[in-house]
Design an enzyme around this catalytic site. Structure first.
Site, PDB file in Angstrom:
ATOM      1  N   TYR A  34       0.608   2.703   5.013  1.00  0.00           N
ATOM      2  CA  TYR A  34       1.970   2.661   4.464  1.00  0.00           C
ATOM      3  C   TYR A  34       2.918   2.687   5.659  1.00  0.00           C
ATOM      4  O   TYR A  34       2.522   2.340   6.775  1.00  0.00           O
ATOM      5  CB  TYR A  34       2.085   3.878   3.520  1.00  0.00           C
ATOM      6  CG  TYR A  34       3.289   3.948   2.660  1.00  0.00           C
ATOM      7  CD1 TYR A  34       3.580   2.947   1.733  1.00  0.00           C
ATOM      8  CD2 TYR A  34       4.153   5.048   2.736  1.00  0.00           C
ATOM      9  CE1 TYR A  34       4.700   3.043   0.919  1.00  0.00           C
ATOM     10  CE2 TYR A  34       5.272   5.151   1.921  1.00  0.00           C
ATOM     11  CZ  TYR A  34       5.544   4.141   1.017  1.00  0.00           C
ATOM     12  OH  TYR A  34       6.650   4.230   0.211  1.00  0.00           O
ATOM     13  N   ARG A  71      13.260  -8.807   1.341  1.00  0.00           N
ATOM     14  CA  ARG A  71      13.833  -7.687   2.113  1.00  0.00           C
ATOM     15  C   ARG A  71      12.716  -6.677   2.320  1.00  0.00           C
ATOM     16  O   ARG A  71      12.610  -5.706   1.597  1.00  0.00           O
ATOM     17  CB  ARG A  71      15.016  -7.071   1.356  1.00  0.00           C
ATOM     18  CG  ARG A  71      15.990  -6.305   2.181  1.00  0.00           C
ATOM     19  CD  ARG A  71      15.485  -4.905   2.589  1.00  0.00           C
ATOM     20  NE  ARG A  71      15.529  -3.900   1.539  1.00  0.00           N
ATOM     21  CZ  ARG A  71      14.509  -3.059   1.262  1.00  0.00           C
ATOM     22  NH1 ARG A  71      13.349  -3.128   1.902  1.00  0.00           N
ATOM     23  NH2 ARG A  71      14.627  -2.156   0.324  1.00  0.00           N
ATOM     24  N   LYS A  87       1.849  -0.076  -1.614  1.00  0.00           N
ATOM     25  CA  LYS A  87       2.415   0.795  -2.665  1.00  0.00           C
ATOM     26  C   LYS A  87       1.339   1.124  -3.711  1.00  0.00           C
ATOM     27  O   LYS A  87       1.219   2.252  -4.172  1.00  0.00           O
ATOM     28  CB  LYS A  87       3.591   0.096  -3.355  1.00  0.00           C
ATOM     29  CG  LYS A  87       4.799  -0.044  -2.472  1.00  0.00           C
ATOM     30  CD  LYS A  87       5.790   1.069  -2.730  1.00  0.00           C
ATOM     31  CE  LYS A  87       6.901   1.051  -1.693  1.00  0.00           C
ATOM     32  NZ  LYS A  87       7.977   1.965  -1.927  1.00  0.00           N
ATOM     33  N   GLU A 141       9.861  -4.575  -6.097  1.00  0.00           N
ATOM     34  CA  GLU A 141       9.737  -3.998  -4.757  1.00  0.00           C
ATOM     35  C   GLU A 141      10.269  -4.936  -3.681  1.00  0.00           C
ATOM     36  O   GLU A 141       9.870  -6.104  -3.624  1.00  0.00           O
ATOM     37  CB  GLU A 141       8.240  -3.714  -4.499  1.00  0.00           C
ATOM     38  CG  GLU A 141       7.949  -3.002  -3.228  1.00  0.00           C
ATOM     39  CD  GLU A 141       8.537  -1.612  -3.175  1.00  0.00           C
ATOM     40  OE1 GLU A 141       8.559  -0.923  -4.221  1.00  0.00           O
ATOM     41  OE2 GLU A 141       8.991  -1.196  -2.102  1.00  0.00           O
ATOM     42  N   ASP A 142      11.159  -4.412  -2.846  1.00  0.00           N
ATOM     43  CA  ASP A 142      11.649  -5.142  -1.671  1.00  0.00           C
ATOM     44  C   ASP A 142      12.183  -6.540  -1.987  1.00  0.00           C
ATOM     45  O   ASP A 142      11.893  -7.515  -1.293  1.00  0.00           O
ATOM     46  CB  ASP A 142      10.561  -5.178  -0.580  1.00  0.00           C
ATOM     47  CG  ASP A 142      10.476  -3.830   0.151  1.00  0.00           C
ATOM     48  OD1 ASP A 142      11.143  -2.880  -0.300  1.00  0.00           O
ATOM     49  OD2 ASP A 142       9.759  -3.721   1.147  1.00  0.00           O
ATOM     50  N   ASP A 153      12.003   0.458  -7.309  1.00  0.00           N
ATOM     51  CA  ASP A 153      11.750   1.657  -6.506  1.00  0.00           C
ATOM     52  C   ASP A 153      12.783   1.826  -5.396  1.00  0.00           C
ATOM     53  O   ASP A 153      13.168   2.948  -5.065  1.00  0.00           O
ATOM     54  CB  ASP A 153      10.346   1.565  -5.907  1.00  0.00           C
ATOM     55  CG  ASP A 153       9.958   2.856  -5.228  1.00  0.00           C
ATOM     56  OD1 ASP A 153      10.157   3.918  -5.842  1.00  0.00           O
ATOM     57  OD2 ASP A 153       9.486   2.817  -4.080  1.00  0.00           O
ATOM     58  N   ASP A 154      13.245   0.708  -4.829  1.00  0.00           N
ATOM     59  CA  ASP A 154      14.193   0.802  -3.712  1.00  0.00           C
ATOM     60  C   ASP A 154      15.518   1.405  -4.167  1.00  0.00           C
ATOM     61  O   ASP A 154      16.206   2.053  -3.388  1.00  0.00           O
ATOM     62  CB  ASP A 154      14.432  -0.590  -3.105  1.00  0.00           C
ATOM     63  CG  ASP A 154      13.109  -1.232  -2.722  1.00  0.00           C
ATOM     64  OD1 ASP A 154      12.398  -0.653  -1.901  1.00  0.00           O
ATOM     65  OD2 ASP A 154      12.771  -2.293  -3.284  1.00  0.00           O
ATOM     66  N   ASN A 158      13.147   2.291   7.365  1.00  0.00           N
ATOM     67  CA  ASN A 158      11.752   2.034   7.740  1.00  0.00           C
ATOM     68  C   ASN A 158      11.632   0.648   8.331  1.00  0.00           C
ATOM     69  O   ASN A 158      12.431  -0.235   8.004  1.00  0.00           O
ATOM     70  CB  ASN A 158      10.860   2.111   6.495  1.00  0.00           C
ATOM     71  CG  ASN A 158      10.819   3.501   5.913  1.00  0.00           C
ATOM     72  OD1 ASN A 158      10.777   4.477   6.632  1.00  0.00           O
ATOM     73  ND2 ASN A 158      10.821   3.579   4.593  1.00  0.00           N
TER      74      ASN A 158
END
Ligand code: NAD
Length: 549
Positions: A101, A154, A172, A243-244, A266-267, A406
């Site tokens: 991760y 992203r 994830k 996600e992203d 989640d972001d 991150n």
């Protein structure tokens, strides 16, 4: 082993078993099974336990030269023997988490095409429009319950990585399994490869994605609409985690589909709950109240807005009006302080635009806003300069600094900088882990402010309750549950998040809180058990070999 293998043993079946990660046990197949399954002779003679196998994997992990090599070695174990992989991760969470991760997954995505070893998950492209159902049906494992999907636009703070972003859904879902106890067979990573605007990838001879500009506008929306319909038809009741996705699409997709199926981003939402939990815990150390904080967000994207909206909801629950609550949150984006006079603000930032003179320089903004809490969610490495952190500490005795970006290469500051430039007075947490720092004769152990403390438990709670939709109140409950998991021992070390080895217990507590909300809100279709915690714990997958027949 004395008896010879039966001539009737089908060797092909044996080889097939050894190449099926879901059932492979490698050297842990017993002598009896080796005979019965046609494996005799296909494995070295020693019969090992899972614990012995884990010890070998960790020995090899530690021999690898770089974190990326360790990541790739672990991915190869995953492709070969799923039980061994998850047992290793679970037994060595603190050591393996940074490898599977953040931060290593960032580099793994950047080098995904160059280092490609074996496929995992589904790749759907713009050319597949009209056939997405068929492709979803092609997934060979029955029982999918959680999908993590990205379009690679992203990836962490690294920007548009196109198809190379597949490392994120895979990573994830690894945490869903290891921490959330969701069975591996229930997890499906999906890459929507809709092109990339990263021209370096178009020119990269190893790049494995589509070398086309990103799909835009109505074509993008139509493909996503087909994807959602196909997911609902092929995997009814599945939990879908966005996600992203770049923030151009992330808010819109969540807004459009959260009323249609069990899904979350989640972001935005996971980060919101994680951030609020950190604030609650920090207040236990500083003795303040949430309503007594001014929070400055460096970044005004998905993560910052997710936390700002969650803080607003928490303050409204404490009795403030929404307008009063928002006055506690100040945002800065790449153009400077988010103020009412700006004409370039989107609808998500606008509610946080306060009446103030425009300012660009972050140190000057800190001097003007005088926050007690500084949260970095910008992807801008080193944004918390010495001038910024000294200014923060000048007017606040115990500031909270969260450098959420991150991977580590994008963090707004390091742990050492946060402690040094505030004369050791800051509480600090970061998105990617930093080692403990010796400062002024004291060992300071920074907490990891990461969604990993939220999404595995949220997923488990949603599945356990059979939730049909995901509400904001569930994330609020998750934040409180996470804050409740920070122990006196963590606080003694000024760590505002639990230590990584406790991720599985944290997931269970978060799952319980989320499931209770689902039942309270009438959003769950599973019957409510008398002992919710025990019932959820019972559902959790533990990596071990099933007894042999
Ligand atoms: P995003 O693209 O939606 O938002 C980034 C924001 O930062 C934008 O508002 C942009 O204008 C702003 N920005 C860029 N440069 C800036 C600068 N120099 N000064 C001030 N603002 C600047 O991205 P996001 O989803 O919000 O993620 C941002 C970062 O947070 C990423 O690095 C991501 O990895 C990290 N993140 C961490 C966690 C965690 O669990 N720790 C969770 C979510 C996101």
């Amino acid at each position: 082993m004395s008896s010879a293998p039966s001539p009737a043993s089908p060797p092909a079946a044996g080889t097939r078993l050894l190449h099926d990660a879901a059932v492979n046990r490698d050297t842990a197949f017993s002598a009896r099974s080796r005979l019965a399954l046609g494996l005799h002779g296909l494995l070295p003679p020693a019969v090992e336990t899972l614990e012995q196998q884990v010890a070998r994997v960790m020995d090899n992990v530690r021999r690898q030269a770089t974190p990326l090599d360790r990541h790739l070695y672990l991915r190869a174990v995953h492709a070969r023997n799923e039980t061994l992989y998850y047992r290793t991760v679970l037994d060595h969470l603190e050591e393996t988490l940074p490898l599977i991760y953040t931060p290593t997954v960032g580099q793994a995505c950047q080098e995904f095409s160059r280092c490609f070893q074996s496929p995992h998950g589904l790749y759907l492209t713009a050319e597949d429009r009209g056939h997405l159902r068929e492709l979803l049906r092609r997934w060979p494992r029955p029982g999918v319950r959680v999908i993590v999907v990205t379009d690679g636009s992203r990836i962490l703070g690294l920007g548009d990585l196109g198809a190379n972003g597949m490392g994120i859904p895979i990573g994830k879902l690894d945490l869903y399994v290891a921490c959330g106890g969701i069975p591996p067979a229930a997890c499906l990573p999906i890459m929507l490869d809709l092109g990339t605007d990263n021209t370096a990838l178009h020119a990269d001879p190893f790049y494995l994605g589509r070398r086309q500009p990103r799909l835009q506008g109505a074509h993008y929306d139509a493909l996503l609409a087909e994807f959602i319909d196909a997911v609902q038809e092929v995997f009814p009741g599945v939990l879908l985690q966005f996600e992203d996705f770049s923030n151009e699409h992330a808010f819109a997709l969540l807004g459009r589909y959260r009323g249609q199926l069990c899904c979350f981003n989640d972001d935005i939402q996971g980060t919101g709950a994680m951030g609020l939990a950190g604030l609650y815990t920090a207040l236990r150390l500083t003795g303040g109240t949430l309503a007594g904080q001014r929070i400055l967000f460096a970044g005004a994207g998905e993560a910052a807005l997710g936390i700002a909206n969650m803080v607003t909801a928490a303050l409204v629950a404490e009795g403030l009006s929404e307008r009063e609550a928002r006055e506690h949150c100040w945002l800065v984006d790449s153009q400077g302080l988010v103020v009412a006079a700006r004409t370039d603000l989107n609808a998500h930032k606008r509610p946080f635009a306060h009446t103030h003179a425009p300012l660009q320089d972050l140190a000057a903004i800190v001097a003007a806003v005088r926050p007690q809490v500084l949260i970095g969610a910008s992807g801008a490495a080193g944004l918390f300069s010495e001038a910024v952190l000294r200014e923060l500490a000048r007017h606040c005795a115990r500031p909270l600094v969260m450098a959420l970006s991150n991977p580590t290469s994008r963090a707004e500051c390091t742990a050492e900088q946060a402690y040094t430039w505030t004369e050791g007075r800051a509480l600090f947490a970061s998105g990617s882990p930093f080692a403990a720092v010796q400062h002024a004769g004291r060992l300071r152990a920074p907490g990891q402010a990461n969604n990993a403390f939220i999404f595995p438990g949220v997923g488990l709670g949603l599945l356990a309750s059979g939730a049909t939709r995901v509400s904001d109140a569930m994330f609020f409950a998750a934040a409180r549950a996470l804050a409740g998991q920070v122990s006196a021992e963590d606080l003694a070390q000024e760590r505002i998040y639990p230590a990584a080895p406790r991720l599985r217990q944290v997931a269970l507590a978060v799952a319980q809180a989320v499931a209770e909300r689902a039942w309270d809100e009438g959003l769950a279709h599973q019957p409510r058990p008398a002992d919710v915690a025990a019932a959820i714990a019972h559902l959790m997958y533990t990596p071990r070999y099933a007894p042999e027949a």
